[in-house]
Design a protein around this motif. Sequence first.
Motif, mmCIF file in Angstrom:
data_model
loop_
_atom_site.group_PDB
_atom_site.id
_atom_site.type_symbol
_atom_site.label_atom_id
_atom_site.label_comp_id
_atom_site.label_asym_id
_atom_site.label_seq_id
_atom_site.Cartn_x
_atom_site.Cartn_y
_atom_site.Cartn_z
ATOM 1 N N SER A 182 0.748 -1.095 -0.097
ATOM 2 C CA SER A 182 0.039 -0.049 -0.433
ATOM 3 C C SER A 182 1.015 1.180 0.085
ATOM 4 C CB SER A 182 -1.304 0.095 1.326
ATOM 5 O OG SER A 182 -0.314 0.100 2.309
ATOM 6 N N ASP A 183 -0.038 2.192 0.574
ATOM 7 C CA ASP A 183 1.043 4.269 0.653
ATOM 8 C C ASP A 183 0.815 3.859 2.015
ATOM 9 O OD1 ASP A 183 -1.842 3.708 0.157
ATOM 10 O OD2 ASP A 183 -1.824 5.882 0.013
ATOM 11 N N PHE A 184 1.441 3.313 2.567
ATOM 12 C CA PHE A 184 1.664 3.347 3.900
ATOM 13 C C PHE A 184 2.468 3.698 4.382
ATOM 14 C CE2 PHE A 184 3.395 1.601 7.722
ATOM 15 C CZ PHE A 184 2.104 1.598 8.900
ATOM 16 N N HIS A 185 3.591 4.271 3.773
ATOM 17 C CA HIS A 185 4.918 4.925 3.931
ATOM 18 C C HIS A 185 4.720 6.415 3.239
ATOM 19 C CE1 HIS A 185 8.390 5.496 6.897
ATOM 20 N NE2 HIS A 185 8.983 6.084 5.832
ATOM 21 N N ILE A 198 6.924 -0.878 10.173
ATOM 22 C CA ILE A 198 7.287 -1.188 9.140
ATOM 23 C C ILE A 198 5.925 -1.611 8.480
ATOM 24 C CG2 ILE A 198 8.557 -2.716 7.881
ATOM 25 C CD1 ILE A 198 9.940 -3.253 10.712
ATOM 26 N N GLN A 199 4.943 -2.171 9.104
ATOM 27 C CA GLN A 199 3.441 -2.310 8.485
ATOM 28 C C GLN A 199 2.356 -1.894 9.751
ATOM 29 O OE1 GLN A 199 2.177 -4.569 6.010
ATOM 30 N NE2 GLN A 199 3.801 -4.666 4.809
ATOM 31 N N GLY A 200 1.481 -2.024 8.796
ATOM 32 C CA GLY A 200 0.257 -1.110 9.844
ATOM 33 C C GLY A 200 -0.358 -2.588 11.447
ATOM 34 N N LEU A 201 0.603 -2.458 11.547
ATOM 35 C CA LEU A 201 0.516 -4.123 12.476
ATOM 36 C C LEU A 201 0.409 -3.328 14.080
ATOM 37 C CD1 LEU A 201 -0.463 -6.393 13.960
ATOM 38 C CD2 LEU A 201 1.828 -7.389 14.263
ATOM 39 N N TRP A 202 1.346 -2.872 14.033
ATOM 40 C CA TRP A 202 1.267 -2.452 15.343
ATOM 41 C C TRP A 202 0.847 -0.121 15.820
ATOM 42 C CZ3 TRP A 202 2.243 -5.014 18.748
ATOM 43 C CH2 TRP A 202 3.033 -6.609 18.930
ATOM 44 N N ASP A 203 0.694 -0.024 14.440
ATOM 45 C CA ASP A 203 -0.435 1.563 14.387
ATOM 46 C C ASP A 203 -1.910 1.188 14.522
ATOM 47 O OD1 ASP A 203 1.615 3.693 13.026
ATOM 48 O OD2 ASP A 203 2.495 2.140 12.183
ATOM 49 N N ARG A 204 -2.250 -0.258 14.365
ATOM 50 C CA ARG A 204 -3.588 -0.385 14.542
ATOM 51 C C ARG A 204 -3.798 -0.819 16.106
ATOM 52 N NH1 ARG A 204 -7.348 -1.257 10.923
ATOM 53 N NH2 ARG A 204 -5.821 -2.063 9.384
ATOM 54 N N VAL A 205 -2.793 -1.430 16.467
ATOM 55 C CA VAL A 205 -2.926 -1.674 18.186
ATOM 56 C C VAL A 205 -2.334 -0.353 19.108
ATOM 57 C CG1 VAL A 205 -1.805 -3.287 20.343
ATOM 58 C CG2 VAL A 205 -0.965 -4.126 17.444
ATOM 59 N N THR A 208 -2.878 4.685 16.386
ATOM 60 C CA THR A 208 -2.292 5.327 15.408
ATOM 61 C C THR A 208 -1.934 5.730 13.901
ATOM 62 O OG1 THR A 208 0.383 4.167 15.773
ATOM 63 C CG2 THR A 208 -0.458 6.141 16.446
ATOM 64 N N LEU A 209 -2.883 4.807 12.842
ATOM 65 C CA LEU A 209 -2.623 3.727 11.195
ATOM 66 C C LEU A 209 -3.252 5.081 10.548
ATOM 67 C CD1 LEU A 209 -2.145 1.926 9.743
ATOM 68 C CD2 LEU A 209 -4.798 0.800 10.301
ATOM 69 N N SER A 210 -2.654 5.752 9.735
ATOM 70 C CA SER A 210 -3.916 6.321 8.672
ATOM 71 C C SER A 210 -3.919 5.174 7.937
ATOM 72 C CB SER A 210 -2.620 7.256 8.200
ATOM 73 O OG SER A 210 -3.107 8.502 7.485
ATOM 74 N N PRO A 211 -5.463 5.140 8.009
ATOM 75 C CA PRO A 211 -5.550 3.622 6.042
ATOM 76 C C PRO A 211 -4.595 4.116 4.931
ATOM 77 C CG PRO A 211 -7.814 4.723 7.799
ATOM 78 C CD PRO A 211 -6.209 5.700 8.046
ATOM 79 N N PRO A 212 -4.246 3.154 4.665
ATOM 80 C CA PRO A 212 -3.741 3.291 3.391
ATOM 81 C C PRO A 212 -4.887 3.667 2.640
ATOM 82 C CG PRO A 212 -3.390 1.345 4.451
ATOM 83 C CD PRO A 212 -3.850 1.996 5.199
ATOM 84 N N HIS A 213 -4.839 4.284 1.052
ATOM 85 C CA HIS A 213 -6.192 3.318 0.167
ATOM 86 C C HIS A 213 -6.009 2.531 -1.252
ATOM 87 C CE1 HIS A 213 -5.339 8.043 1.294
ATOM 88 N NE2 HIS A 213 -6.134 8.443 0.842
ATOM 89 N N LYS A 214 -4.259 2.208 -0.991
ATOM 90 C CA LYS A 214 -4.435 0.961 -2.000
ATOM 91 C C LYS A 214 -4.312 -0.113 -1.220
ATOM 92 C CE LYS A 214 -3.295 3.071 -6.559
ATOM 93 N NZ LYS A 214 -3.017 3.526 -7.519
#
Length: 241
Positions: A182-185, A198-205, A208-214
Amino acid sequence: MLLYWLVGSISFYSIGILIEKGIKSNDVLRDKLTARVKTVKNQPFPSFTIQGIITGEIKAFLSALIILYLAPEVHRGNSLLLNFGWFLMRIVAADFCFYVAHRLLHTRLLQKIHLKHHEFRDSSSFVAGHKSLVEYVIVAIADVLPIFIFGYDITQLCAWSVIGNAYNLEGHSSLSIFFIPSDFHDLHHTCFNGNYGIQGLWDRVFNTLSPPHKKPGIMFPVSFIEDITIKSSISNDTEKT
Protein backbone atom coordinates in the motif's frame (compact mmCIF):
# COMPACT_ATOMS: atom_id res chain seq x y z
CA MET A 1 31.20 -10.35 9.80
CA LEU A 2 32.58 -9.41 6.38
CA LEU A 3 29.98 -11.61 4.69
CA TYR A 4 27.11 -9.97 6.60
CA TRP A 5 28.41 -6.46 5.88
CA LEU A 6 28.96 -7.20 2.17
CA VAL A 7 25.53 -8.81 1.74
CA GLY A 8 23.87 -5.79 3.36
CA SER A 9 25.84 -3.17 1.41
CA ILE A 10 25.65 -4.85 -2.00
CA SER A 11 21.93 -5.59 -1.68
CA PHE A 12 21.18 -2.01 -0.54
CA TYR A 13 22.78 -0.36 -3.56
CA SER A 14 21.74 -3.07 -6.04
CA ILE A 15 18.05 -2.99 -5.08
CA GLY A 16 18.02 0.82 -4.90
CA ILE A 17 19.55 1.19 -8.35
CA LEU A 18 17.19 -1.46 -9.75
CA ILE A 19 14.19 0.52 -8.47
CA GLU A 20 15.38 4.02 -9.35
CA LYS A 21 17.23 3.41 -12.62
CA GLY A 22 15.43 0.29 -13.81
CA ILE A 23 11.78 0.21 -12.79
CA LYS A 24 11.16 3.95 -12.44
CA SER A 25 12.72 4.71 -15.82
CA ASN A 26 10.11 2.45 -17.47
CA ASP A 27 6.91 4.51 -17.78
CA VAL A 28 4.65 1.45 -18.04
CA LEU A 29 6.11 -0.26 -14.97
CA ARG A 30 6.22 2.96 -12.95
CA ASP A 31 2.55 3.75 -13.63
CA LYS A 32 1.47 0.16 -12.96
CA LEU A 33 3.39 -0.17 -9.68
CA THR A 34 2.82 3.31 -8.22
CA ALA A 35 1.23 3.04 -4.79
CA ARG A 36 1.09 6.77 -4.07
CA VAL A 37 -2.38 8.32 -3.99
CA LYS A 38 -1.76 11.81 -2.60
CA THR A 39 0.31 13.86 -5.05
CA VAL A 40 3.16 15.98 -3.67
CA LYS A 41 5.56 18.41 -5.30
CA ASN A 42 8.56 16.75 -6.95
CA GLN A 43 11.83 17.31 -5.09
CA PRO A 44 15.43 17.03 -6.27
CA PHE A 45 17.24 14.38 -4.26
CA PRO A 46 20.80 14.70 -2.95
CA SER A 47 23.41 13.16 -5.24
CA PHE A 48 25.75 10.44 -4.05
CA THR A 49 29.19 11.55 -2.90
CA ILE A 50 32.27 9.47 -2.16
CA GLN A 51 32.29 10.91 1.36
CA GLY A 52 28.63 9.97 1.88
CA ILE A 53 29.12 6.41 0.63
CA ILE A 54 32.25 5.88 2.77
CA THR A 55 30.51 7.30 5.85
CA GLY A 56 27.51 5.04 5.26
CA GLU A 57 29.71 1.96 4.85
CA ILE A 58 31.64 2.73 8.03
CA LYS A 59 28.34 2.93 9.96
CA ALA A 60 27.14 -0.33 8.37
CA PHE A 61 30.44 -2.08 9.16
CA LEU A 62 30.35 -0.96 12.79
CA SER A 63 26.74 -2.19 13.11
CA ALA A 64 27.75 -5.59 11.71
CA LEU A 65 30.70 -5.73 14.11
CA ILE A 66 28.53 -4.93 17.15
CA ILE A 67 25.83 -7.44 16.17
CA LEU A 68 28.13 -10.38 15.53
CA TYR A 69 30.35 -9.63 18.53
CA LEU A 70 27.62 -9.17 21.13
CA ALA A 71 24.65 -11.22 19.91
CA PRO A 72 24.52 -14.96 20.67
CA GLU A 73 24.88 -17.32 17.70
CA VAL A 74 22.21 -20.02 17.57
CA HIS A 75 22.19 -23.08 15.30
CA ARG A 76 18.58 -24.11 14.73
CA GLY A 77 19.16 -27.09 12.47
CA ASN A 78 17.52 -27.72 9.11
CA SER A 79 13.85 -27.70 10.13
CA LEU A 80 12.08 -25.44 7.63
CA LEU A 81 9.10 -24.93 9.95
CA LEU A 82 11.30 -24.00 12.92
CA ASN A 83 13.38 -21.58 10.86
CA PHE A 84 10.31 -19.96 9.35
CA GLY A 85 8.76 -19.57 12.81
CA TRP A 86 11.92 -17.89 14.10
CA PHE A 87 12.03 -15.63 11.04
CA LEU A 88 8.40 -14.61 11.49
CA MET A 89 8.95 -13.79 15.18
CA ARG A 90 12.01 -11.77 14.15
CA ILE A 91 9.90 -9.72 11.73
CA VAL A 92 7.11 -9.05 14.26
CA ALA A 93 9.65 -8.12 16.96
CA ALA A 94 11.57 -5.88 14.55
CA ASP A 95 8.33 -4.17 13.59
CA PHE A 96 7.56 -3.47 17.28
CA CYS A 97 11.07 -2.19 18.07
CA PHE A 98 11.07 0.08 15.02
CA TYR A 99 7.57 1.34 15.86
CA VAL A 100 8.67 2.39 19.37
CA ALA A 101 11.91 4.03 18.16
CA HIS A 102 10.19 5.80 15.26
CA ARG A 103 7.35 7.10 17.40
CA LEU A 104 9.84 8.43 19.96
CA LEU A 105 11.61 10.28 17.13
CA HIS A 106 8.36 12.13 16.50
CA THR A 107 8.08 13.40 20.07
CA ARG A 108 8.90 17.03 20.78
CA LEU A 109 12.07 16.01 22.66
CA LEU A 110 13.63 13.99 19.80
CA GLN A 111 11.92 15.44 16.73
CA LYS A 112 14.93 17.53 15.63
CA ILE A 113 16.97 14.35 15.24
CA HIS A 114 14.42 13.01 12.73
CA LEU A 115 13.82 16.16 10.66
CA LYS A 116 16.68 15.42 8.24
CA HIS A 117 14.87 12.27 7.09
CA HIS A 118 11.66 14.25 6.63
CA GLU A 119 13.23 16.83 4.35
CA PHE A 120 11.56 14.78 1.61
CA ARG A 121 7.82 14.43 1.11
CA ASP A 122 8.35 13.10 -2.38
CA SER A 123 10.13 9.78 -2.02
CA SER A 124 13.10 8.09 -3.59
CA SER A 125 14.37 4.68 -2.52
CA PHE A 126 17.61 6.13 -1.19
CA VAL A 127 15.75 8.51 1.14
CA ALA A 128 15.77 5.39 3.34
CA GLY A 129 19.41 6.16 4.15
CA HIS A 130 19.01 9.93 4.42
CA LYS A 131 19.16 10.42 8.18
CA SER A 132 21.29 12.00 10.87
CA LEU A 133 24.01 10.00 12.64
CA VAL A 134 22.07 10.06 15.92
CA GLU A 135 18.96 8.71 14.19
CA TYR A 136 21.04 6.03 12.49
CA VAL A 137 22.30 4.87 15.91
CA ILE A 138 18.79 4.84 17.42
CA VAL A 139 17.30 2.88 14.49
CA ALA A 140 20.28 0.50 14.42
CA ILE A 141 19.80 -0.28 18.12
CA ALA A 142 16.08 -0.92 17.51
CA ASP A 143 16.97 -3.25 14.65
CA VAL A 144 19.51 -5.30 16.62
CA LEU A 145 17.35 -5.79 19.72
CA PRO A 146 15.43 -8.75 18.21
CA ILE A 147 18.77 -10.34 17.28
CA PHE A 148 19.91 -10.12 20.91
CA ILE A 149 16.57 -11.57 22.02
CA PHE A 150 16.36 -14.49 19.56
CA GLY A 151 20.03 -14.95 18.70
CA TYR A 152 21.22 -15.20 15.12
CA ASP A 153 21.98 -17.77 12.49
CA ILE A 154 24.26 -16.24 9.84
CA THR A 155 22.17 -17.58 6.93
CA GLN A 156 18.94 -16.11 8.33
CA LEU A 157 20.70 -12.90 9.29
CA CYS A 158 21.91 -12.40 5.71
CA ALA A 159 18.45 -13.26 4.39
CA TRP A 160 16.90 -10.70 6.75
CA SER A 161 19.46 -8.12 5.60
CA VAL A 162 18.43 -8.55 1.94
CA ILE A 163 14.69 -8.61 2.68
CA GLY A 164 14.99 -5.69 5.10
CA ASN A 165 16.83 -3.62 2.49
CA ALA A 166 14.27 -4.49 -0.18
CA TYR A 167 11.46 -3.51 2.16
CA ASN A 168 13.10 -0.28 3.32
CA LEU A 169 14.05 0.87 -0.17
CA GLU A 170 10.67 -0.05 -1.65
CA GLY A 171 8.91 1.63 1.26
CA HIS A 172 10.51 4.94 0.30
CA SER A 173 10.09 4.52 -3.47
CA SER A 174 6.31 5.16 -3.72
CA LEU A 175 6.05 1.86 -5.62
CA SER A 176 4.54 -1.54 -4.81
CA ILE A 177 7.03 -4.08 -6.16
CA PHE A 178 8.21 -6.80 -3.77
CA PHE A 179 6.50 -6.53 -0.38
CA ILE A 180 4.83 -3.15 0.09
CA PRO A 181 1.07 -3.66 -0.11
CA SER A 182 0.00 0.00 0.00
CA ASP A 183 0.88 3.70 0.22
CA PHE A 184 1.39 3.15 3.97
CA HIS A 185 4.79 4.85 4.36
CA ASP A 186 4.06 7.47 1.70
CA LEU A 187 1.28 8.73 3.95
CA HIS A 188 3.76 9.02 6.83
CA HIS A 189 6.09 11.21 4.76
CA THR A 190 3.19 13.25 3.41
CA CYS A 191 1.43 13.82 6.75
CA PHE A 192 4.48 13.54 9.09
CA ASN A 193 2.45 11.79 11.81
CA GLY A 194 0.96 8.29 12.01
CA ASN A 195 2.06 5.03 10.35
CA TYR A 196 5.19 4.70 12.45
CA GLY A 197 5.65 0.95 12.04
CA ILE A 198 7.10 -1.14 9.24
CA GLN A 199 3.54 -2.19 8.47
CA GLY A 200 0.17 -1.33 9.99
CA LEU A 201 0.03 -4.01 12.72
CA TRP A 202 1.38 -1.99 15.66
CA ASP A 203 -0.14 1.26 14.39
CA ARG A 204 -3.51 -0.46 14.52
CA VAL A 205 -2.79 -1.78 18.03
CA PHE A 206 -1.76 1.66 19.33
CA ASN A 207 -4.33 3.62 17.29
CA THR A 208 -1.87 5.60 15.16
CA LEU A 209 -2.88 4.15 11.79
CA SER A 210 -3.52 6.44 8.86
CA PRO A 211 -5.44 4.00 6.63
CA PRO A 212 -3.76 3.33 3.27
CA HIS A 213 -5.72 3.76 0.06
CA LYS A 214 -4.26 0.93 -2.03
CA LYS A 215 -3.63 -2.76 -1.46
CA PRO A 216 -1.51 -4.06 -4.36
CA GLY A 217 1.64 -6.13 -4.00
CA ILE A 218 2.74 -9.33 -2.30
CA MET A 219 1.56 -9.65 1.29
CA PHE A 220 4.41 -9.45 3.81
CA PRO A 221 4.00 -11.85 6.79
CA VAL A 222 3.08 -9.10 9.28
CA SER A 223 0.51 -7.72 6.86
CA PHE A 224 -0.80 -11.23 6.34
CA ILE A 225 -1.34 -11.67 10.09
CA GLU A 226 -3.01 -8.26 10.25
CA ASP A 227 -5.39 -9.14 7.42
CA ILE A 228 -6.35 -12.46 9.07
CA THR A 229 -7.03 -10.60 12.35
CA ILE A 230 -9.19 -7.99 10.62
CA LYS A 231 -11.18 -10.60 8.68
CA SER A 232 -11.69 -12.67 11.83
CA SER A 233 -12.90 -9.59 13.72
CA ILE A 234 -15.32 -8.67 10.93
CA SER A 235 -16.59 -12.26 10.79
CA ASN A 236 -17.20 -12.32 14.56
CA ASP A 237 -19.02 -8.97 14.45
CA THR A 238 -21.21 -10.24 11.60
CA GLU A 239 -22.11 -13.40 13.51
CA LYS A 240 -23.06 -11.36 16.58
CA THR A 241 -25.38 -9.12 14.58
